[in-house]
Design a protein around this motif. Sequence first.
Motif, PDB file in Angstrom:
ATOM      1  N   ARG A 188       1.740  10.083   3.824  1.00 41.52           N
ATOM      2  CA  ARG A 188       1.007   9.038   3.808  1.00 41.52           C
ATOM      3  C   ARG A 188       2.084   7.462   3.260  1.00 41.52           C
ATOM      4  NH1 ARG A 188      -4.562   9.248   3.272  1.00 41.52           N
ATOM      5  NH2 ARG A 188      -4.828   7.264   2.838  1.00 41.52           N
ATOM      6  N   VAL A 189       2.826   7.621   3.175  1.00 40.35           N
ATOM      7  CA  VAL A 189       3.917   6.659   2.492  1.00 40.35           C
ATOM      8  C   VAL A 189       4.685   6.017   4.086  1.00 40.35           C
ATOM      9  CG1 VAL A 189       6.313   6.116   1.291  1.00 40.35           C
ATOM     10  CG2 VAL A 189       4.923   7.262   0.039  1.00 40.35           C
ATOM     11  N   VAL A 229      11.820  -0.802  -2.223  1.00 40.22           N
ATOM     12  CA  VAL A 229      11.286  -0.403  -3.644  1.00 40.22           C
ATOM     13  C   VAL A 229      10.772   1.046  -3.492  1.00 40.22           C
ATOM     14  CG1 VAL A 229       8.776  -0.735  -4.799  1.00 40.22           C
ATOM     15  CG2 VAL A 229      10.188  -2.710  -4.121  1.00 40.22           C
ATOM     16  N   TYR A 230       9.523   1.367  -1.950  1.00 36.19           N
ATOM     17  CA  TYR A 230       9.287   2.973  -2.065  1.00 36.19           C
ATOM     18  C   TYR A 230      10.585   4.227  -1.360  1.00 36.19           C
ATOM     19  CZ  TYR A 230       7.405   1.444   2.762  1.00 36.19           C
ATOM     20  OH  TYR A 230       7.532   0.476   3.612  1.00 36.19           O
ATOM     21  N   TYR A 231      11.403   3.342  -0.538  1.00 36.58           N
ATOM     22  CA  TYR A 231      11.939   4.793  -0.206  1.00 36.58           C
ATOM     23  C   TYR A 231      13.182   4.946  -0.820  1.00 36.58           C
ATOM     24  CZ  TYR A 231      10.283   4.298   4.597  1.00 36.58           C
ATOM     25  OH  TYR A 231       9.900   4.816   5.851  1.00 36.58           O
ATOM     26  N   PHE A 232      14.148   3.618  -1.772  1.00 37.36           N
ATOM     27  CA  PHE A 232      14.942   4.302  -2.571  1.00 37.36           C
ATOM     28  C   PHE A 232      14.930   4.885  -3.568  1.00 37.36           C
ATOM     29  CE2 PHE A 232      17.690   0.280  -1.620  1.00 37.36           C
ATOM     30  CZ  PHE A 232      18.126   0.580  -0.441  1.00 37.36           C
ATOM     31  N   PRO A 233      13.297   4.558  -4.169  1.00 32.38           N
ATOM     32  CA  PRO A 233      13.404   6.371  -5.662  1.00 32.38           C
ATOM     33  C   PRO A 233      13.165   7.431  -4.614  1.00 32.38           C
ATOM     34  CG  PRO A 233      11.726   4.157  -5.561  1.00 32.38           C
ATOM     35  CD  PRO A 233      12.504   4.183  -4.328  1.00 32.38           C
ATOM     36  N   ILE A 234      12.749   7.782  -3.101  1.00 31.65           N
ATOM     37  CA  ILE A 234      12.480   9.237  -3.005  1.00 31.65           C
ATOM     38  C   ILE A 234      13.728   9.482  -2.561  1.00 31.65           C
ATOM     39  CG2 ILE A 234      12.196  10.258  -0.798  1.00 31.65           C
ATOM     40  CD1 ILE A 234      10.168   8.822  -0.359  1.00 31.65           C
ATOM     41  N   ILE A 235      14.779   8.759  -2.182  1.00 31.22           N
ATOM     42  CA  ILE A 235      16.676   8.681  -1.674  1.00 31.22           C
ATOM     43  C   ILE A 235      17.153   9.236  -3.995  1.00 31.22           C
ATOM     44  CG2 ILE A 235      18.181   8.480  -0.942  1.00 31.22           C
ATOM     45  CD1 ILE A 235      16.749   6.703   0.979  1.00 31.22           C
ATOM     46  N   GLU A 259       7.978  21.604   4.319  1.00 31.39           N
ATOM     47  CA  GLU A 259       7.755  23.214   4.227  1.00 31.39           C
ATOM     48  C   GLU A 259       8.146  23.493   3.356  1.00 31.39           C
ATOM     49  OE1 GLU A 259       9.679  24.497   8.244  1.00 31.39           O
ATOM     50  OE2 GLU A 259       8.544  22.827   9.249  1.00 31.39           O
ATOM     51  N   GLN A 260       9.376  23.525   3.013  1.00 29.77           N
ATOM     52  CA  GLN A 260      10.134  23.855   1.815  1.00 29.77           C
ATOM     53  C   GLN A 260       9.266  23.938   0.656  1.00 29.77           C
ATOM     54  OE1 GLN A 260      12.426  26.382   2.910  1.00 29.77           O
ATOM     55  NE2 GLN A 260      12.839  25.799   4.299  1.00 29.77           N
ATOM     56  N   THR A 261       8.748  22.585   0.114  1.00 32.42           N
ATOM     57  CA  THR A 261       8.535  22.192  -0.687  1.00 32.42           C
ATOM     58  C   THR A 261       7.152  21.710  -1.204  1.00 32.42           C
ATOM     59  OG1 THR A 261       8.867  19.956  -0.324  1.00 32.42           O
ATOM     60  CG2 THR A 261      10.629  21.454  -1.538  1.00 32.42           C
ATOM     61  N   GLY A 262       6.811  20.043  -1.754  1.00 33.23           N
ATOM     62  CA  GLY A 262       5.521  20.196  -1.421  1.00 33.23           C
ATOM     63  C   GLY A 262       5.055  19.142  -0.789  1.00 33.23           C
ATOM     64  N   LYS A 263       3.488  18.021  -0.486  1.00 33.98           N
ATOM     65  CA  LYS A 263       3.913  17.371   0.198  1.00 33.98           C
ATOM     66  C   LYS A 263       3.395  15.569  -0.723  1.00 33.98           C
ATOM     67  CE  LYS A 263      -1.186  18.141  -0.106  1.00 33.98           C
ATOM     68  NZ  LYS A 263      -3.163  18.427   1.478  1.00 33.98           N
ATOM     69  N   ASN A 264       3.494  15.872  -2.022  1.00 30.89           N
ATOM     70  CA  ASN A 264       3.862  14.604  -3.272  1.00 30.89           C
ATOM     71  C   ASN A 264       5.558  14.710  -3.032  1.00 30.89           C
ATOM     72  OD1 ASN A 264       1.095  14.649  -3.096  1.00 30.89           O
ATOM     73  ND2 ASN A 264       0.847  16.219  -4.874  1.00 30.89           N
ATOM     74  N   LEU A 312       1.319  -1.227  -0.197  1.00 32.59           N
ATOM     75  CA  LEU A 312      -0.050   0.088   0.046  1.00 32.59           C
ATOM     76  C   LEU A 312       0.868   1.605  -0.250  1.00 32.59           C
ATOM     77  CD1 LEU A 312      -2.444  -0.883   2.590  1.00 32.59           C
ATOM     78  CD2 LEU A 312      -2.788  -1.018  -0.188  1.00 32.59           C
ATOM     79  N   ALA A 313       2.157   1.193   0.945  1.00 29.96           N
ATOM     80  CA  ALA A 313       2.614   2.436   0.913  1.00 29.96           C
ATOM     81  C   ALA A 313       3.936   2.525  -0.168  1.00 29.96           C
ATOM     82  CB  ALA A 313       4.390   2.294   1.762  1.00 29.96           C
ATOM     83  N   ILE A 314       4.064   1.610  -1.549  1.00 35.22           N
ATOM     84  CA  ILE A 314       4.111   1.933  -3.232  1.00 35.22           C
ATOM     85  C   ILE A 314       3.248   2.850  -3.612  1.00 35.22           C
ATOM     86  CG2 ILE A 314       4.556   1.013  -5.171  1.00 35.22           C
ATOM     87  CD1 ILE A 314       6.015  -1.529  -3.245  1.00 35.22           C
ATOM     88  N   MET A 315       1.633   2.587  -3.379  1.00 36.84           N
ATOM     89  CA  MET A 315       1.050   3.188  -3.768  1.00 36.84           C
ATOM     90  C   MET A 315       1.056   4.493  -4.070  1.00 36.84           C
ATOM     91  SD  MET A 315      -1.529  -0.290  -4.785  1.00 36.84           S
ATOM     92  CE  MET A 315      -2.515  -0.393  -3.451  1.00 36.84           C
TER      93      MET A 315
END
Lengths: 488, 139
Positions: free
Chosen positions: A307-308, A428-434, A358-363, A298-301
């Motif tokens: 929410r992630v 799968v969901y943490y590495f793309p952010i980094i 705070e600096q960017t957005g929530k997406n 669900l976190a991946i989606m």
Amino acid sequence: MIARNFPLLTIMILLICSFIMPIVKEAKTFKKLSIISMGASVVLNISTLIYIKYDGSFFYRVGHWDAPWGIELHIGMIEIIIGILFTLVASLVIWYSFYSVDTEIPKEKIRFYYLLINILIASLLGIVYSNDLFNSFVFIEVSTLASCGIVVIKDKKENIKATLKYLILSILGSGLFLMGIAFIYSITGNLNMTFIHNELAEIYIKYQNTILISLALFTVGLGVKSAMFPLHIWLPDAHSNAPSTSSALLSALVLKAFVFMLIKILLRVFSLEIVIQYRVLDLLLILGSIGMIFGSVLAIMQKNIKRVIAYSSVAQMGYIFYGIGLGNSLGLTISIFHIISHALTKSTLFLAVGSMMEQTGKNLSDLKGIGKEMPVTLGIFTIGAFSMVGIPILPGFISKWYFALATIDASKLIYLGVILLSSLLNAVYYFPIIINGYFGEENLKGKVFMSKNKPVKELLPVLILTVGIILVGIFNKGIINAINKSLI
Amino acid sequence: MKSTILYEVSKFLIPIIQLFGIYIIFHGHLSPGGGFAGGTIIGAGLILYRIVFGEEKAQEKLKYTKLLNLMCGSLITYGILKGYSFIVGGSNVHLFDIPLGKPGDILSGGLILPLNICVGIVVSVVIYFLFNLFYEGEI
């Protein structure tokens, strides 16, 4: 000898200081009061830890009445470690909140925010320390209301919706818990955990159905509150809409107190020998493993970063339930160790994400290239994410390693695949952010180096938490041994 | 709400309601009742005052900050008094204890009377606040 009073004193200092806050006029004063009371509790808890290390665990009589009539606290090594964890994380979160509270919460409500945090931490400590079922129930109710308060304080439409959902489900949870107490009281005639335990050892053969009912009520009731997989539906809304400091507290501490209460009930009220005869542990094992996988799926989606992380909490709570469900002492020990590691990691992640948002957005798409603008913050996030995924030295790896060992111990080899799969899904969901944050030509185009970085002063509490994560990873042997020794 | 009958009757009734509430609080350790029950009755009196005499007059007499301070003050007093008793009992030291008095007197029963008074104040203020929140949306 005087250190025996400290656990009760901690709860009282927090509660009394919280009600001084509405009286004082200056904003500075109540902020100071909040951090001083929380810091004092850390110091008191650490001195109790030193006392327990030399003199062993103890029961503390509250007031003038002896055990079956009066309330008792039981302070052992595990309780005090969790107490230190709670107060330490809370004081760092409060410290961080001084710099972010003005932007997130309406000005006239800030003093009530600190009041609620103090009440919340006091009640969580009460749940951890208490040796009396009904007393724990009262603290559970207080903590439920306080945690709903720190979600709704932002006063936006979606906050109110999320809080109503949270309030209804967690009141349902405490209702089930109360029913569980009623059933167990009707067959043992006691509310004190030690006395119930002694009574049950004699009569449990006669009342097997009643014990099954009350075990199920306790498990489901506390499962709702600590987001066991199919009962987690309130969590993503509540945790993602709350102010980031509240999310850190809710995710890191509030869930943990209830799961610790469940461990206490299974171990100290019913004892493992009785619990193993029913299928409750299998239920925990299966729901835990489903949670580990589906929380991550669900976190991946999700598209919203908070929410992630909230769904990631569901997956990590799955690990804790899984460890309890294994039913051996290593599994329980590692569950408690995972409580510590997850509390530190998740609060770090939420605070880091809060300052990025705070600096960017929530997406998630807004966070592309953030590594060039806020390298330190994303670095902190990276360490937290590595711990979640399970990179060696960090506590996430340690707990996954020992969860695997405990699984082999319990000879349930199929479940090793679940741990492996869940770790891969975490990646799968943490590495793309980094990766999108630090690398990629397109992502970094037009970004100025360090342009949005926060001053070191404001990042210090999060940095201390990060150091805490690494220290827990390095000294894992000592902590696990201390927990294991005190468990039996 | 403008009605002469209501106005005159409640002028006469509100002091009696509050006196009855105080009576119940002060006899909490002797007869059924106590801080919570008495506090609710006093709170009902305050609510009646607000309904009959209107928002402006009620806010003049029952200021938000004043009531909040009163409530927090009694919560702190409760915490300190009961906390003192908890710590003294828990660590088995015999320091000063409030004298118990003769059973049946109002000034008897140790800490029960002061604690009941604190509970009464908190409950009456909270009942009043709750009503206002749902009736007018603000205190």
